[in-house]
Design an enzyme around this catalytic site. Structure first.
Site, PDB file in Angstrom:
ATOM      1  N   ARG A  24       4.189  18.907   1.472  1.00  0.00           N
ATOM      2  CA  ARG A  24       4.625  20.020   0.672  1.00  0.00           C
ATOM      3  C   ARG A  24       3.502  20.767  -0.017  1.00  0.00           C
ATOM      4  NH1 ARG A  24       9.885  21.183   2.379  1.00  0.00           N
ATOM      5  NH2 ARG A  24       9.783  21.612   4.741  1.00  0.00           N
ATOM      6  N   GLU A  28      -9.162   0.593  -3.032  1.00  0.00           N
ATOM      7  CA  GLU A  28      -9.051   0.614  -1.295  1.00  0.00           C
ATOM      8  C   GLU A  28     -10.501   1.821  -1.914  1.00  0.00           C
ATOM      9  OE1 GLU A  28      -6.293  -0.966   1.167  1.00  0.00           O
ATOM     10  OE2 GLU A  28      -7.159   0.784   2.031  1.00  0.00           O
ATOM     11  N   ASP A  50      -0.096   4.294   0.163  1.00  0.00           N
ATOM     12  CA  ASP A  50      -0.674   6.148   0.139  1.00  0.00           C
ATOM     13  C   ASP A  50      -0.056   6.590   0.888  1.00  0.00           C
ATOM     14  OD1 ASP A  50      -2.741   4.566  -0.897  1.00  0.00           O
ATOM     15  OD2 ASP A  50      -3.742   4.088   1.281  1.00  0.00           O
ATOM     16  N   HIS A  51       1.067   6.524   1.658  1.00  0.00           N
ATOM     17  CA  HIS A  51       1.706   7.532   2.988  1.00  0.00           C
ATOM     18  C   HIS A  51       2.622   7.785   1.626  1.00  0.00           C
ATOM     19  CE1 HIS A  51      -0.917   6.907   5.519  1.00  0.00           C
ATOM     20  NE2 HIS A  51      -1.456   5.256   6.051  1.00  0.00           N
ATOM     21  N   HIS A  60      -3.774  -4.525   8.314  1.00  0.00           N
ATOM     22  CA  HIS A  60      -3.734  -3.461   8.711  1.00  0.00           C
ATOM     23  C   HIS A  60      -2.557  -3.542   9.893  1.00  0.00           C
ATOM     24  CE1 HIS A  60      -4.453   0.252  10.055  1.00  0.00           C
ATOM     25  NE2 HIS A  60      -5.697   0.750   9.244  1.00  0.00           N
ATOM     26  N   GLY A  61      -1.431  -2.790   9.269  1.00  0.00           N
ATOM     27  CA  GLY A  61      -1.308  -2.485  11.067  1.00  0.00           C
ATOM     28  C   GLY A  61       0.246  -3.734  11.335  1.00  0.00           C
ATOM     29  N   HIS A 105      -5.370   3.617  -1.553  1.00  0.00           N
ATOM     30  CA  HIS A 105      -7.046   4.050  -1.108  1.00  0.00           C
ATOM     31  C   HIS A 105      -7.414   5.621  -1.384  1.00  0.00           C
ATOM     32  CE1 HIS A 105      -9.552   4.264   3.463  1.00  0.00           C
ATOM     33  NE2 HIS A 105     -10.421   4.914   1.384  1.00  0.00           N
ATOM     34  N   GLU A 156     -10.944  -9.480   2.718  1.00  0.00           N
ATOM     35  CA  GLU A 156      -9.663  -9.418   4.002  1.00  0.00           C
ATOM     36  C   GLU A 156     -10.408  -8.972   5.164  1.00  0.00           C
ATOM     37  OE1 GLU A 156      -7.193  -6.775   1.593  1.00  0.00           O
ATOM     38  OE2 GLU A 156      -6.282  -5.547   3.974  1.00  0.00           O
ATOM     39  N   GLY A 216       1.110  -1.087   4.301  1.00  0.00           N
ATOM     40  CA  GLY A 216       1.533  -0.200   3.709  1.00  0.00           C
ATOM     41  C   GLY A 216       1.787   0.601   5.357  1.00  0.00           C
ATOM     42  N   HIS A 217       1.440   1.342   6.357  1.00  0.00           N
ATOM     43  CA  HIS A 217       2.323   2.375   6.206  1.00  0.00           C
ATOM     44  C   HIS A 217       4.325   2.074   7.169  1.00  0.00           C
ATOM     45  CE1 HIS A 217       3.241   4.457  10.220  1.00  0.00           C
ATOM     46  NE2 HIS A 217       2.616   5.229  10.061  1.00  0.00           N
ATOM     47  N   ARG A 273      -9.462   8.145  -1.158  1.00  0.00           N
ATOM     48  CA  ARG A 273      -9.948   8.689  -0.182  1.00  0.00           C
ATOM     49  C   ARG A 273     -11.501   9.774  -0.306  1.00  0.00           C
ATOM     50  NH1 ARG A 273      -9.032   6.572   5.389  1.00  0.00           N
ATOM     51  NH2 ARG A 273     -10.885   8.240   6.482  1.00  0.00           N
ATOM     52  N   THR A 306      -8.145   4.071   8.536  1.00  0.00           N
ATOM     53  CA  THR A 306      -9.469   2.415   8.792  1.00  0.00           C
ATOM     54  C   THR A 306      -9.960   1.762  10.195  1.00  0.00           C
ATOM     55  OG1 THR A 306      -9.023   2.600   6.033  1.00  0.00           O
ATOM     56  CG2 THR A 306     -10.917   0.983   7.316  1.00  0.00           C
ATOM     57  N   ARG A 355      -6.994  12.434   0.918  1.00  0.00           N
ATOM     58  CA  ARG A 355      -5.766  13.887   1.799  1.00  0.00           C
ATOM     59  C   ARG A 355      -4.722  13.091   0.898  1.00  0.00           C
ATOM     60  NH1 ARG A 355      -7.119   9.973   7.210  1.00  0.00           N
ATOM     61  NH2 ARG A 355      -9.208  11.504   7.347  1.00  0.00           N
ATOM     62  N   ASN A 401       0.943  -1.152   0.101  1.00  0.00           N
ATOM     63  CA  ASN A 401      -0.391   0.189   0.243  1.00  0.00           C
ATOM     64  C   ASN A 401       0.692   1.189   0.084  1.00  0.00           C
ATOM     65  OD1 ASN A 401      -1.655   2.217   0.651  1.00  0.00           O
ATOM     66  ND2 ASN A 401      -3.649   0.738   1.450  1.00  0.00           N
TER      67      ASN A 401
HETATM   68  N1  PXP Z   1      -5.979  -2.979   3.950  1.00  0.00           N
HETATM   69  C1  PXP Z   1      -6.996  -2.490   4.516  1.00  0.00           C
HETATM   70  C2  PXP Z   1      -7.533  -2.730   3.835  1.00  0.00           C
HETATM   71  C3  PXP Z   1      -6.353  -0.740   4.670  1.00  0.00           C
HETATM   72  O1  PXP Z   1      -7.547  -0.022   4.216  1.00  0.00           O
HETATM   73  C4  PXP Z   1      -5.449  -0.340   4.739  1.00  0.00           C
HETATM   74  C5  PXP Z   1      -4.799   0.605   5.817  1.00  0.00           C
HETATM   75  O2  PXP Z   1      -4.757   1.563   4.675  1.00  0.00           O
HETATM   76  C6  PXP Z   1      -4.355  -1.976   5.145  1.00  0.00           C
HETATM   77  C7  PXP Z   1      -4.088  -3.261   4.236  1.00  0.00           C
HETATM   78  C8  PXP Z   1      -2.803  -1.404   5.234  1.00  0.00           C
HETATM   79  O3  PXP Z   1      -2.240  -0.685   6.782  1.00  0.00           O
HETATM   80  P1  PXP Z   1      -1.298  -0.334   6.750  1.00  0.00           P
HETATM   81  O4  PXP Z   1      -0.871   0.770   5.989  1.00  0.00           O
HETATM   82  O5  PXP Z   1      -1.723  -0.490   8.362  1.00  0.00           O
HETATM   83  O6  PXP Z   1      -0.347  -1.114   6.949  1.00  0.00           O
END
Ligand code: PXP
Length: 254
Positions: free
Chosen positions: A22, A77, A13-14, A201-202, A47, A158, A223-224, A49, A108, A53, A11
């Site tokens: 910036r 997403e 996104d970040h 997630h996480g 994702h 998921e 992702g994060h 959103r 999320t 963001r 992922n």
């Molecule tokens: N899966 C889904 C459905 C999510 O919404 C997210 C966060 O956007 C992730 C996986 C990834 O989570 P993380 O960024 O905490 O690894």
């Protein structure tokens, strides 16, 4: 060992979060996606959103072009809204994951209430599936939600691993163990009802092993942590190390 190879969806996104801090064009999440693919990502997750963001509409279009040219699935997403449905219908990503979304949340939080939202979610699942996207629902590992996902016609669920990760972060080993049991039970049930099983997630180097070892797991979306770790070790090394943890857990699984 499981019959399923375990896929890693990265992922990105970040990378966009950092860019948007910036307001310019650097770092480009599409360049990040390309680097992730070179490092062995099996898919790219992004994702879009409602508040844009991090990922923006033009990012998503460029990601879709990249993923198709690299023959890698883009997993979009999105919330179960008409706006997002129409964007996904036009974009035709290979995968869509429907997630809950609240403006004020940082990320999320919690799974989608598929059981309570059937009338809103089922037509979107149907429209996207008929349009050629494989649709996943991001849920907690609770039987009522799994059954509801089947009734909605989803191909994939998921399972949200955020509470598991959080319990481990807080040193609450007993709570983490009980959530892990629920994830395992949910995975068995979903698989037996014909759903493909993903987790996300996480997830981190430290907590990914027990999730990766769940035999029904087909894909992890991360992702994060990998983007954060890339600041120290580089994106390629972070993805490769995550993959090593996943593969090691898979090989030692009973
Ligand atoms: N899966 C889904 C459905 C999510 O919404 C997210 C966060 O956007 C992730 C996986 C990834 O989570 P993380 O960024 O905490 O690894």
């Amino acid at each position: 060992m499981s019959d399923h190879p375990l896929r890693l969806g990265v992922n990105i996104d970040h990378i966009a979060t950092l860019r948007n801090a910036r307001g310019g064009t650097h770092p480009d999440p599409v360049a990040g996606a390309w680097a992730a693919i070179q490092a062995g990502a099996d898919g790219i997750t992004a994702h879009l959103r409602e508040d844009r963001r991090h990922i923006r509409d033009d990012d998503l279009e460029r990601l879709q072009t990249l993923c198709e040219s690299e023959n890698i699935p883009l997993n979009m997403e999105m919330a179960a809204t008409e706006e997002m449905r129409d964007i996904a219908l036009a974009l035709k990503p290979r995968a869509v994951c429907i997630v809950p979304e609240r403006r004020e949340e940082r990320t999320t939080e919690g799974g989608l209430d598929v059981a309570g939202g059937h009338n809103q979610i089922a037509p979107i699942v149907r429209a996207l599936s008929e349009n050629g996207s494989r649709v996943s629902l991001f849920i907690e590992a609770v039987e009522a939600q799994i059954t509801a996902a089947v009734h909605c016609g989803a191909a994939v669920v998921e399972f949200h691993t955020g509470a598991y990760a959080h319990a481990l972060d807080n040193g609450d080993v007993a709570k983490a163990a009980s959530i892990l049991e629920a994830l395992k039970t949910g995975a068995k049930s979903a698989d037996s009802q014909g759903l493909e099983v993903h987790f996300g997630h996480g997830l981190t180097f430290d907590n990914v092993g027990d999730v990766a070892a769940i035999p029904e797991a087909v894909e992890l979306n991360i992702g994060h942590f990998v983007i954060g770790e890339a600041v120290f070790m580089g994106l390629e090394a972070a993805i490769k190390e995550m993959r090593q943890h996943m593969d090691a857990a898979r090989q030692t699984q009973g």
